[in-house]
Design an enzyme around this catalytic site. Structure first.
Site, PDB file in Angstrom:
ATOM      1  N   THR A  68      28.802  -5.487   3.046  1.00 31.37           N
ATOM      2  CA  THR A  68      27.636  -5.713   4.021  1.00 31.37           C
ATOM      3  C   THR A  68      26.606  -6.472   4.166  1.00 31.37           C
ATOM      4  O   THR A  68      27.038  -7.700   3.559  1.00 31.37           O
ATOM      5  CB  THR A  68      26.890  -4.230   3.717  1.00 31.37           C
ATOM      6  OG1 THR A  68      26.169  -4.192   4.884  1.00 31.37           O
ATOM      7  CG2 THR A  68      26.161  -3.711   3.061  1.00 31.37           C
ATOM      8  N   LYS A  72      29.239 -10.673   4.350  1.00 29.75           N
ATOM      9  CA  LYS A  72      31.159 -10.233   4.878  1.00 29.75           C
ATOM     10  C   LYS A  72      31.843 -11.070   4.917  1.00 29.75           C
ATOM     11  O   LYS A  72      33.315 -11.502   5.050  1.00 29.75           O
ATOM     12  CB  LYS A  72      30.703  -9.541   6.349  1.00 29.75           C
ATOM     13  CG  LYS A  72      31.109  -8.316   5.874  1.00 29.75           C
ATOM     14  CD  LYS A  72      30.307  -7.730   7.380  1.00 29.75           C
ATOM     15  CE  LYS A  72      29.993  -6.079   7.643  1.00 29.75           C
ATOM     16  NZ  LYS A  72      29.656  -5.158   9.223  1.00 29.75           N
TER      17      LYS A  72
END
Ligand code: ATR
Length: 278
Positions: A68, A72
């Site tokens: 997260t 990413k």
């Protein structure tokens, strides 16, 4: 009966900060529902530590990670093999450690979003005029499957126009797909589907969009979520939208898609959706 910990497959979510992540709760719910023998934890890693933390988790026998904010793109760089959605979005939210040492990177954000929008929310995309607010990582994750669903038009509006123009150029499509500034939006008719993909609300900033882009015909979807609702959805309702939805469904559906990649079995999302959605 004692449980042999060495037989439990380990997974986790990596982020910074990560302690408020709902992923452990969702993945543990799926594991229980499907009877899969797995654990799922939280790993906080700063951008400087990200690679060491990820490689260390894999080297110690960990099976997979969700990735997260803000990692990413770093996960995209680290993966040795990429799924098609990851290639399209330039970002990875799911890593799988293989026994031969390779690391597979997938992105389930787009599929999760489309599943929630078209199945859970029963929205038809084909032929619709769609406005996306924001041109950052969240937009990048949902664009390819949205364009594939053949809307009549997708307009990308962003505070920094240049960023939206660059994103539009990256996608080859036959769909009417263009970019504009928030100011230009004031000249446009209200849209049938309006998606907030900016992080303005998360940063506590008021939605800076012209109210004329929403009306009673607008289905408004905020990719973010909060227990008290989101500033964007409150703004959209104030300006006439009768249907506003937060990103809880996307969160659950992208988690289900990651779970399926790892375990080869698709968890049922209806039960947890009814518990988590507000
Ligand atoms: P994410 O991965 O959450 O998409 P990001 O890549 O940093 O994060 O993108 C954030 C998006 O929210 C961008 O479109 C950003 O606009 P800029 O490209 O102009 O920076 C948008 N955004 C953030 N804060 C905003 C605000 N206060 N008003 C309008 N847009 C905002």
């Amino acid at each position: 009966m004692t449980v042999d910990d060495s037989k439990i497959d380990r997974y986790a979510v990596v982020g910074h900060p990560v302690k408020h992540s709902r992923s452990p709760m969702i993945q543990q719910f799926f594991a229980q529902e499907t009877g899969e023998n797995m654990s799922y934890g939280l790993l906080d890693a700063s951008p400087d530590d990200f690679e060491v933390v990820v490689r260390g988790f894999g080297a110690s026998g960990g099976k997979g990670l969700n990735i997260t904010v803000p990692h990413k793109q770093a996960a995209f760089e680290l993966a040795t093999e990429l799924g098609q959605a990851a290639v399209c979005s330039g970002a990875v939210n799911t890593l799988t450690f293989r026994t031969d040492g390779t690391i597979r990177g997938d992105n389930t954000d787009g599929i999760g979003f489309m599943k929630d929008l078209t199945v859970n929310q029963a929205q038809k995309i084909a032929g619709k005029r769609i406005l996306i607010l924001g041109a950052g990582g969240a937009t990048r994750g949902i664009l390819a499957p949205l364009l594939d669903a053949e809307p009549a038009e997708v307009l990308l509006a962003n505070r920094t126009l240049e960023r939206a123009l660059t994103l539009v150029k990256e996608f080859e499509t036959t769909i009417d797909f263009s970019a504009c500034s928030f100011e230009d939006l004031a000249e446009r008719e209200p849209f049938e589907i309006v998606i907030n993909a900016t992080s303005a609300g998360v940063r506590g900033e008021a939605p800076p969009f012209p109210p004329s882009c929403v009306s009673s015909i607008s289905f408004c979807y905020d990719l973010t979520y909060g227990l008290e609702g989101t500033p964007f959805n409150a703004w959209a309702r104030k300006h006439g939208s009768e249907r506003t939805v937060q990103g809880w469904g996307m969160l659950v559906e992208q988690a289900a898609a990651s779970f399926e990649i790892w375990r080869g079995t698709r968890p049922d999302t209806a039960d947890i959706l009814s518990k988590i959605s507000v």
